[in-house]
Enzyme design. Sequence first.
Site, PDB file in Angstrom:
ATOM      1  N   HIS A 115       0.544  -0.957  -0.222  1.00  0.00           N
ATOM      2  CA  HIS A 115       0.367  -0.368  -0.275  1.00  0.00           C
ATOM      3  C   HIS A 115       0.935   1.105   0.303  1.00  0.00           C
ATOM      4  O   HIS A 115       1.260   2.126   1.235  1.00  0.00           O
ATOM      5  CB  HIS A 115      -0.986   0.014   1.217  1.00  0.00           C
ATOM      6  CG  HIS A 115      -2.193   1.185   1.133  1.00  0.00           C
ATOM      7  ND1 HIS A 115      -3.816   0.104   0.731  1.00  0.00           N
ATOM      8  CD2 HIS A 115      -2.378   2.674   0.550  1.00  0.00           C
ATOM      9  CE1 HIS A 115      -4.062   1.272   0.782  1.00  0.00           C
ATOM     10  NE2 HIS A 115      -3.447   2.045   0.756  1.00  0.00           N
ATOM     11  N   GLU A 156      -4.531   0.061  -5.126  1.00  0.00           N
ATOM     12  CA  GLU A 156      -4.423   1.114  -6.734  1.00  0.00           C
ATOM     13  C   GLU A 156      -3.444   1.503  -6.856  1.00  0.00           C
ATOM     14  O   GLU A 156      -2.756   2.580  -6.537  1.00  0.00           O
ATOM     15  CB  GLU A 156      -5.355   2.548  -5.421  1.00  0.00           C
ATOM     16  CG  GLU A 156      -5.717   2.166  -4.873  1.00  0.00           C
ATOM     17  CD  GLU A 156      -6.773   3.534  -4.559  1.00  0.00           C
ATOM     18  OE1 GLU A 156      -5.940   4.198  -4.483  1.00  0.00           O
ATOM     19  OE2 GLU A 156      -7.772   3.731  -4.221  1.00  0.00           O
ATOM     20  N   ASN A 278     -11.908  -0.561  -5.068  1.00  0.00           N
ATOM     21  CA  ASN A 278     -11.977   0.888  -3.687  1.00  0.00           C
ATOM     22  C   ASN A 278     -12.935   1.714  -4.686  1.00  0.00           C
ATOM     23  O   ASN A 278     -12.197   2.683  -5.958  1.00  0.00           O
ATOM     24  CB  ASN A 278     -10.744   1.297  -3.550  1.00  0.00           C
ATOM     25  CG  ASN A 278      -9.658   0.626  -2.927  1.00  0.00           C
ATOM     26  OD1 ASN A 278     -10.402  -0.506  -2.662  1.00  0.00           O
ATOM     27  ND2 ASN A 278      -8.590   1.294  -3.041  1.00  0.00           N
ATOM     28  N   TYR A 280     -14.851   5.199  -4.424  1.00  0.00           N
ATOM     29  CA  TYR A 280     -15.707   6.313  -3.374  1.00  0.00           C
ATOM     30  C   TYR A 280     -16.349   7.881  -4.732  1.00  0.00           C
ATOM     31  O   TYR A 280     -16.982   8.228  -3.776  1.00  0.00           O
ATOM     32  CB  TYR A 280     -13.861   7.649  -3.009  1.00  0.00           C
ATOM     33  CG  TYR A 280     -13.196   6.790  -2.265  1.00  0.00           C
ATOM     34  CD1 TYR A 280     -13.557   7.230  -0.905  1.00  0.00           C
ATOM     35  CD2 TYR A 280     -12.147   6.448  -2.558  1.00  0.00           C
ATOM     36  CE1 TYR A 280     -13.351   6.535  -0.320  1.00  0.00           C
ATOM     37  CE2 TYR A 280     -11.601   4.945  -1.893  1.00  0.00           C
ATOM     38  CZ  TYR A 280     -11.807   5.724  -0.318  1.00  0.00           C
ATOM     39  OH  TYR A 280     -10.956   5.447   0.231  1.00  0.00           O
ATOM     40  N   GLU A 350     -12.584  -0.817  -0.902  1.00  0.00           N
ATOM     41  CA  GLU A 350     -12.189   0.486   0.313  1.00  0.00           C
ATOM     42  C   GLU A 350     -13.624   1.536  -0.227  1.00  0.00           C
ATOM     43  O   GLU A 350     -14.023   1.551  -1.582  1.00  0.00           O
ATOM     44  CB  GLU A 350     -11.488   1.662  -0.382  1.00  0.00           C
ATOM     45  CG  GLU A 350     -10.293   0.887   0.736  1.00  0.00           C
ATOM     46  CD  GLU A 350      -9.355   2.347   0.103  1.00  0.00           C
ATOM     47  OE1 GLU A 350      -9.189   2.975  -0.149  1.00  0.00           O
ATOM     48  OE2 GLU A 350      -7.871   1.502  -0.063  1.00  0.00           O
TER      49      GLU A 350
HETATM   50  C1  BGC Z   1      -6.296   5.147  -0.468  1.00  0.00           C
HETATM   51  C2  BGC Z   1      -5.869   5.453   0.618  1.00  0.00           C
HETATM   52  C3  BGC Z   1      -6.425   6.235   1.042  1.00  0.00           C
HETATM   53  C4  BGC Z   1      -7.714   6.820   0.570  1.00  0.00           C
HETATM   54  C5  BGC Z   1      -8.799   7.689   0.502  1.00  0.00           C
HETATM   55  C6  BGC Z   1      -7.594   5.698  -1.327  1.00  0.00           C
HETATM   56  O1  BGC Z   1      -6.639   6.148  -2.343  1.00  0.00           O
HETATM   57  O2  BGC Z   1      -5.886   3.186  -1.117  1.00  0.00           O
HETATM   58  O3  BGC Z   1      -5.372   5.126   1.462  1.00  0.00           O
HETATM   59  O4  BGC Z   1      -6.538   7.424   2.004  1.00  0.00           O
HETATM   60  O5  BGC Z   1      -8.509   6.143  -0.447  1.00  0.00           O
HETATM   61  O6  BGC Z   1      -8.181   8.906  -0.162  1.00  0.00           O
END
Ligand code: BGC
Length: 435
Positions: A115, A156, A278, A280, A350
């Site tokens: 990581h 990532e 992951n 977001y 994530e």
């Molecule tokens: C990463 C984490 C990071 C999170 C929030 C991801 O891209 O794996 O390490 O803290 O996003 O930015």
Amino acid sequence: MATDQIPQFPAGFLWGVSTSAHQIEGAADEREPSVWDAFTAEPGRVKDGSTAAVACDHYHRHREDVALLAGLGVDAYRFSVSWPRVNSPGGLDFYDRLVDELCAAGIRPVPTLFHWDLPVALDWLERDTASRFAEYVSVVAERLGDRVHKWITLNEPAEHTLLGHALGVHAPGRRLLFDALPVAHHQLLAHGLAVRALRAAGVGDIGIANSHGPTWPASAEPADVAAADFYDLLLGRLFADPLLLGRYPDGIGELMPSADLESDLKVISEPLDWYGVNYYAPTRVGAPQGADGEFGGIPIPAELPFSVREIEGVPVTDFGWPVVPEGLTELLTGFRERYGDRLPPVVITENGCSYEGLDDQDRIAYLDGHIRALHRALEAGVDVRGYFVWSLLDNFEWAEGYARRFGMVHVDFATLRRTPKSSYAWFRDVLRAQR
Ligand code: BGC
């Protein structure tokens, strides 16, 4: 927001939380340095001038953190193993103890083997780093493989390539733009070699944690559509296609530093047991605008063939990231369409958000919305097997330092005191309702 309204997920669905070594462990003086230690030592690299030398001091407080995990009632805990720590005397003993404590608490350990905290002497521009990674992975698997039954090779590689080597805002701080592409290839090769090393050590259930999100063109204009497509290729398909289809997207393979690309792609596309996503937010992308831009703390230089635009009309987190839960459904159904039978079961490795405050109702709303969106993907036929919240603890958020708080547990970085936030109790209740 009534937790009992969250639909029931299938039996055996894996609920967990994620962290990473460099962001929480601290105890930097008890291991060899990583590229992140070198990077944060350079003035101006981290916005608040902080380092991860102590971070959450998880290295010394892991028992307390395992108790927090147990209190939450998660099935699994995704953490990362620090390669520099494994290289240091006693380093592997730490993970050995952590794994024992997790098992004793009935929590499945899910280590990520890389990581972003590369040993400072190594460099992803060098092909040899991939082989060195596989050697290190064998050492970890030999030691932990009797108790660890789920593994993640890399976190990532796209962000590590883009932020660390193309734009220079993460360690090791190189600004190579498209000359950073070898870093992508070498990480993918490292992943494939690691899959082989893990299987040779007799361990299984192997995945990777890749970041993905839908890319939305800024308009229907051909220039915007083309720019968005290129962005999606560069950040998404460049990393998923070689793993799942055994080939690079058109036009990129020729840029990769390999004498024998075909045999590298065979290694890279070793079948995965599952695919980690992951997620977001989606990204809205348009044609270049002839000027440097900035998005969510990331500089977008004018010379790139795209620009990142604001998604209007949606809430944003404290980080300025758009909150679009339905983007997760769109992403996963799109993935199934693109990869069909080549897509193994998916795990969300994530998902989370940065907000201030102990009574973090915004985080609850974010997670609630995304868990429901995930369920809609399941209903649409995507084989999703797990969901991990980023993150257990407030932590060292890379170039943002301690200014961004992603935890369900607040950490006072002066005293290192942990205080569960409202979202911690909420997630615990969500998990109870799923049993
Ligand atoms: C990463 C984490 C990071 C999170 C929030 C991801 O891209 O794996 O390490 O803290 O996003 O930015």
